[in-house]
Design a protein around this motif. Structure first.
Motif, PDB file in Angstrom:
ATOM      1  N   UNK A 186       7.872  52.979  87.261  1.00 47.45           N
ATOM      2  CA  UNK A 186       6.436  52.785  87.054  1.00 47.45           C
ATOM      3  C   UNK A 186       6.194  51.779  85.937  1.00 47.45           C
ATOM      4  N   UNK A 187       5.198  50.940  86.132  1.00 45.92           N
ATOM      5  CA  UNK A 187       4.933  49.829  85.208  1.00 45.92           C
ATOM      6  C   UNK A 187       4.657  50.299  83.791  1.00 45.92           C
ATOM      7  N   UNK A 188       4.020  51.475  83.635  1.00 42.72           N
ATOM      8  CA  UNK A 188       3.646  51.902  82.288  1.00 42.72           C
ATOM      9  C   UNK A 188       4.618  52.932  81.714  1.00 42.72           C
ATOM     10  N   UNK A 189       5.733  53.166  82.387  1.00 37.05           N
ATOM     11  CA  UNK A 189       6.663  54.190  81.906  1.00 37.05           C
ATOM     12  C   UNK A 189       7.536  53.660  80.763  1.00 37.05           C
ATOM     13  N   UNK A 190       8.108  54.572  80.053  1.00 36.45           N
ATOM     14  CA  UNK A 190       9.015  54.183  78.939  1.00 36.45           C
ATOM     15  C   UNK A 190      10.274  53.526  79.514  1.00 36.45           C
ATOM     16  N   UNK A 191      10.695  54.048  80.698  1.00 35.19           N
ATOM     17  CA  UNK A 191      11.885  53.506  81.355  1.00 35.19           C
ATOM     18  C   UNK A 191      11.698  52.013  81.630  1.00 35.19           C
ATOM     19  N   UNK A 192      10.486  51.608  82.048  1.00 32.28           N
ATOM     20  CA  UNK A 192      10.224  50.189  82.344  1.00 32.28           C
ATOM     21  C   UNK A 192      10.506  49.324  81.098  1.00 32.28           C
ATOM     22  N   UNK A 193      10.077  49.890  79.974  1.00 35.82           N
ATOM     23  CA  UNK A 193      10.336  49.179  78.709  1.00 35.82           C
ATOM     24  C   UNK A 193      11.824  48.972  78.498  1.00 35.82           C
ATOM     25  N   UNK A 194      12.610  50.007  78.741  1.00 36.40           N
ATOM     26  CA  UNK A 194      14.066  49.894  78.570  1.00 36.40           C
ATOM     27  C   UNK A 194      14.656  48.881  79.561  1.00 36.40           C
ATOM     28  N   UNK A 195      14.142  48.943  80.801  1.00 40.42           N
ATOM     29  CA  UNK A 195      14.664  48.028  81.840  1.00 40.42           C
ATOM     30  C   UNK A 195      14.364  46.577  81.446  1.00 40.42           C
ATOM     31  N   UNK A 196      13.125  46.345  80.967  1.00 45.10           N
ATOM     32  CA  UNK A 196      12.761  44.970  80.565  1.00 45.10           C
ATOM     33  C   UNK A 196      13.652  44.465  79.436  1.00 45.10           C
ATOM     34  N   UNK A 197      13.896  45.357  78.489  1.00 43.05           N
ATOM     35  CA  UNK A 197      14.750  44.949  77.349  1.00 43.05           C
ATOM     36  C   UNK A 197      16.171  44.663  77.834  1.00 43.05           C
ATOM     37  N   UNK A 198      16.615  45.478  78.781  1.00 39.68           N
ATOM     38  CA  UNK A 198      17.955  45.230  79.339  1.00 39.68           C
ATOM     39  C   UNK A 198      17.977  43.848  79.999  1.00 39.68           C
ATOM     40  N   UNK A 199      16.887  43.555  80.710  1.00 37.71           N
ATOM     41  CA  UNK A 199      16.826  42.273  81.424  1.00 37.71           C
ATOM     42  C   UNK A 199      16.897  41.090  80.452  1.00 37.71           C
ATOM     43  N   UNK A 200      16.199  41.234  79.301  1.00 39.42           N
ATOM     44  CA  UNK A 200      16.241  40.155  78.293  1.00 39.42           C
ATOM     45  C   UNK A 200      17.680  39.903  77.867  1.00 39.42           C
ATOM     46  N   UNK A 201      18.408  41.005  77.591  1.00 42.87           N
ATOM     47  CA  UNK A 201      19.808  40.861  77.143  1.00 42.87           C
ATOM     48  C   UNK A 201      20.694  40.298  78.264  1.00 42.87           C
ATOM     49  N   UNK A 202      20.425  40.765  79.497  1.00 39.87           N
ATOM     50  CA  UNK A 202      21.200  40.265  80.643  1.00 39.87           C
ATOM     51  C   UNK A 202      20.971  38.751  80.793  1.00 39.87           C
ATOM     52  N   UNK A 203      19.720  38.324  80.624  1.00 36.98           N
ATOM     53  CA  UNK A 203      19.417  36.886  80.736  1.00 36.98           C
ATOM     54  C   UNK A 203      20.136  36.077  79.657  1.00 36.98           C
TER      55      UNK A 203
END
Ligand code: ADP
Length: 488
Positions: free
Chosen positions: A296-313
């Motif tokens: 879900x866009x507003x979930x805490x998990x989304x925040x973690x996923x986005x941060x993971x994506x930044x590091x992956x990039x």
């Protein structure tokens, strides 16, 4: 000055008057002893000497004068009352010019002879001076030559004692000294060691290479005699200059095979490692993206996923850079050039970067950029690198200025200006080198020191000029210029 020696003052007086009338400076002595004393103190161009004098007669005076190194060359004009035979007059005085004149004196003849002797004396003096100068010059040259020989000897002994193959060559490149190690690679003094066929241009272009005025460093492969094992050597040639002109070259071959192999192994490792990392990372990236869409866009998990994506990039960029380096190394960084709209490319890249760096104010000055001949993807990489560095190395500034303009020689000029930590002048030359980082930079940001190296290789393939203008503590301007695309 002319010295008149006569025991009769009235004779001296009349002679002196004639000579002084014709501007000859005159000195006088009343007897032989006085004359000799005067010749020790003064320089005379001629001595007019009375033969018959009480005490020392003229011949005796002449004999003394001929025995003295300082006076033996002074011409003598004897004055004689009778017509004395020449052989008699020359008695005891054979080395200098000599003549006689009969009393009573005929002023015209006297003047004629005095003038001749005077001229002769002057010429003689000039000749002596020239000879002395010549002698000094010869001695100077001899000494200089000896010094050069001594220096060459010293240099040869030094070159003989080092572990490298060493030689010296004259200004034209002809070898004139080799040390003992040379003979492991060549069986003749003037024969260059056998060079690998791929490096053979060094031998054919030898004279051209030596037309340089500075030290030269070349990497080439040479093999020992009767061996086909070519090993990399660093050929270093240092010019020896005299008055700014090259008089000699001192050359050494240093075996760098081990270093070369180590660098090759490191490059191979980097290439394999980045290739091996790329495949799993691509999967991770895909799964993280998928995950991002599922939560879900507003979930805490989304925040973690986005941060993971930044590091992956970040990891992805790093691996892509390493892959680029290994492509450059293997001559495989190839891309097509075509007519591209640089203004459009810049605007799109800027839009993306503004999202990545929301807190940074990226402004533009100059004109809209023109069409150029280039590769959009690779130029985007350069723009991103310049701007990311500007952000990275400006910890206390949020302002970045982009400059675009068309130069007088019809080129696109693109510059990225920051007010960051800046770079001191000694690093400017190396900044685009592989794995080069300014020590100071490490305190502010992490990095591998390959971004600018890749940029420089990309820009070289665009026939671009590039560089940095920077002052330590005052910010930097990274720029490049690329020819504007023609109509064709
Ligand atoms: P990295 O940033 O990963 O170290 P780069 O090749 O991009 O590698 O840059 C090489 C070095 O050049 C950096 O380590 C830094 O010392 C210096 N540098 C690059 N851009 C800037 C800048 N805008 N301001 C100051 N220093 C810079």
């Amino acid at each position: 000055m002319i010295l008149i020696v006569d025991d009769k003052p009235e004779n001296i007086f009349s002679l002196k008057s004639i000579l002084e009338l014709h501007s000859f400076p005159v000195d006088a002595a009343l007897n032989g002893e006085e004359a000799l004393k005067k010749t020790l103190k003064n320089n005379y161009s001629l001595i007019i000497l009375d033969v018959q004098m009480p005490g020392m007669d003229g011949f005796e005076v002449a004999e003394y004068l001929s025995g003295n190194n300082n006076t033996r060359d002074i011409p003598i004009l004897f004055l004689s009352a009778m017509n004395t035979e020449k052989k008699f007059i020359t008695k005891g005085y054979s080395s200098g010019a000599i003549d006689y004149i009969i009393k009573p004196i005929d002023p015209d003849i006297l003047l004629l002879k005095v003038k001749t002797f005077h001229r002769l004396y002057e010429q003689n003096r000039e000749l002596n001076l020239a000879q002395k100068k010549l002698q000094l010059e010869i001695e100077f040259r001899k000494r200089a030559q000896q010094q050069i020989q001594d220096k060459a000897q010293e240099l040869n002994s030094i070159l003989g004692s080092i572990p490298q193959v060493a030689f010296t060559a004259d200004a034209g490149g002809s070898i004139d000294f080799v040390n003992d190690h040379w003979y492991q690679y060549s069986n003749s003094f003037a024969g260059f060691p056998e060079v690998h066929p791929d490096d053979a241009f060094i031998v054919t272009e030898w004279k051209k290479i030596l037309s340089s005025t500075e030290s030269i460093e070349l990497e080439l492969r040479i093999a020992k005699l009767y061996s086909s094992n070519f090993r990399y050597h660093l050929l270093k040639m240092v010019p020896v200059k005299e008055n700014d002109a090259i008089v000699k070259w001192v050359g050494t071959f240093t075996d760098i095979e081990e270093q070369k192999q180590a660098v090759k192994r490191k490059d191979e490792f980097l290439s394999i490692a980045s290739h091996e990392l790329k495949t799993p990372l691509t999967s991770i990236k895909a799964y993280v993206q998928l995950l991002g869409r599922l939560v879900a866009a507003d979930s805490q998990t989304k925040g973690f996923v986005d941060r993971t994506m930044v590091q992956v990039n970040k990891l992805d960029n790093l691996i892509n850079d390493l892959l680029d380096v290994s492509k450059i190394e293997n001559g495989k960084l190839k891309f097509d050039l075509g007519k591209i709209d640089f203004e459009r490319l810049l605007c799109a890249t800027l839009e993306m970067l503004r999202q990545i760096y929301p807190g940074i104010n990226i402004t533009r000055t100059g004109n809209a950029a023109p069409f150029i001949q280039g590769n959009a993807e690779r130029l985007e990489q350069v723009i991103i690198n310049f701007i990311s560095n500007a952000v990275k190395y400006s910890p206390d500034s949020k302002e970045i200025e982009l400059i675009t303009k068309i130069t007088a020689s019809n080129e696109l000029y693109f510059g990225v200006k920051d007010s960051g930590i800046g770079i001191s002048p000694e690093s400017h030359e190396n900044i685009f080198g592989k794995f080069y980082r300014v020590a100071e930079a490490s305190r502010h940001a992490q990095g591998l020191g390959i971004g600018l190296y890749i940029c420089s290789e990309i820009l070289k393939r665009h026939n671009a000029e590039y560089g940095v203008i920077s002052e330590y503590g005052k910010g930097s301007l990274f720029y490049f210029t690329i020819p504007v695309a023609g109509n064709s």
